[in-house]
Design a protein around this motif. Sequence first.
Motif, PDB file in Angstrom:
ATOM      1  N   UNK A  16       0.982  -1.083  -0.181  1.00 28.67           N
ATOM      2  CA  UNK A  16       0.053  -0.006   0.024  1.00 28.67           C
ATOM      3  C   UNK A  16       0.720   0.981  -0.084  1.00 28.67           C
ATOM      4  N   UNK A  17       1.083   2.080  -1.014  1.00 28.54           N
ATOM      5  CA  UNK A  17       1.840   3.241  -0.955  1.00 28.54           C
ATOM      6  C   UNK A  17       1.120   4.199  -0.062  1.00 28.54           C
ATOM      7  N   UNK A  18      -0.179   4.188   0.012  1.00 24.56           N
ATOM      8  CA  UNK A  18      -0.869   5.347   1.006  1.00 24.56           C
ATOM      9  C   UNK A  18      -0.424   5.228   2.366  1.00 24.56           C
ATOM     10  N   UNK A  19      -0.386   3.831   2.867  1.00 22.46           N
ATOM     11  CA  UNK A  19       0.191   3.597   4.325  1.00 22.46           C
ATOM     12  C   UNK A  19       1.464   4.197   4.506  1.00 22.46           C
ATOM     13  N   UNK A  23       2.808   7.228   7.187  1.00 26.58           N
ATOM     14  CA  UNK A  23       3.704   6.571   8.035  1.00 26.58           C
ATOM     15  C   UNK A  23       4.966   7.462   7.900  1.00 26.58           C
ATOM     16  N   UNK A  24       5.416   7.824   6.676  1.00 27.97           N
ATOM     17  CA  UNK A  24       6.545   8.751   6.562  1.00 27.97           C
ATOM     18  C   UNK A  24       6.448  10.045   7.014  1.00 27.97           C
ATOM     19  N   UNK A  25       5.204  10.506   6.592  1.00 25.58           N
ATOM     20  CA  UNK A  25       4.779  11.794   6.930  1.00 25.58           C
ATOM     21  C   UNK A  25       4.685  11.897   8.451  1.00 25.58           C
ATOM     22  N   UNK A  34      13.943   5.968   3.214  1.00 31.58           N
ATOM     23  CA  UNK A  34      12.402   6.019   2.805  1.00 31.58           C
ATOM     24  C   UNK A  34      12.244   6.082   1.393  1.00 31.58           C
ATOM     25  N   UNK A  35      13.341   7.083   0.747  1.00 33.74           N
ATOM     26  CA  UNK A  35      13.144   7.213  -0.898  1.00 33.74           C
ATOM     27  C   UNK A  35      13.210   5.693  -1.519  1.00 33.74           C
TER      28      UNK A  35
END
Length: 220
Positions: A16-19, A23-25, A34-35
């Motif tokens: 899931x890209x959204x998760x 979470x990174x934000x 993270x990249x």
Amino acid sequence: GMLLSSFVAVIIVSSSPAVLVHMADEMQAKGPTIYHAKALVALNNVLSFLCFSFLFPFALYGEQLGISDVVGVPLYRAFGAILIGLIVAFILERVDRVLDKEEEHFRFALIVGGIAITLGLSQMCHVSSLFAALTLGIGTRWMETQRQGLSTIEFGSTGDIFFIALFVMAGASIHLHEVQTIGMIALVVMLVRAAAKYIAMLLSRKRSEHSPAQVKAVTL
């Protein structure tokens, strides 16, 4: 049996890209780890969809359909989604070029509008909306210049609305009686999936030049 297991396997490859983004934000995580994690999630989702499309003809083979339908439908859904995503990405990039750097609120509206158009065209043309949206993101990142920043725009507190809607919709689709019957299988799948990704990261550590700590972080 084997076909169903293969479908489950290729779906499990995706993430899931959204998760990850949320979470990174929340953790204010920035840097190469993270990249690379975001890049791997995008690649995993592309690989998952392509493998899913490859298996689709085998699922249609026994449905008394012609060879044009068995092969043509998966190809149409895949390449149709790619075409829609790239066209909308091209339009967004061209519109973004005429905006000033200070007009971030217009860029936010541009992104939301682009996603809405992509999803609408996907539904209208009966292609994969998920892959079209993924192609839109990849295409936007690929086409934009360093002066532009559509792919790196900060959504701020407004973006939390989308994450709330996502998790509410995901939670509403969970049936408690199914969790009781297959919950242990889901837990085993999650552990096996994490172990497989960790082993893959370890095997590619020399080429990617990741430290052991980075391997663990990207795997998570």
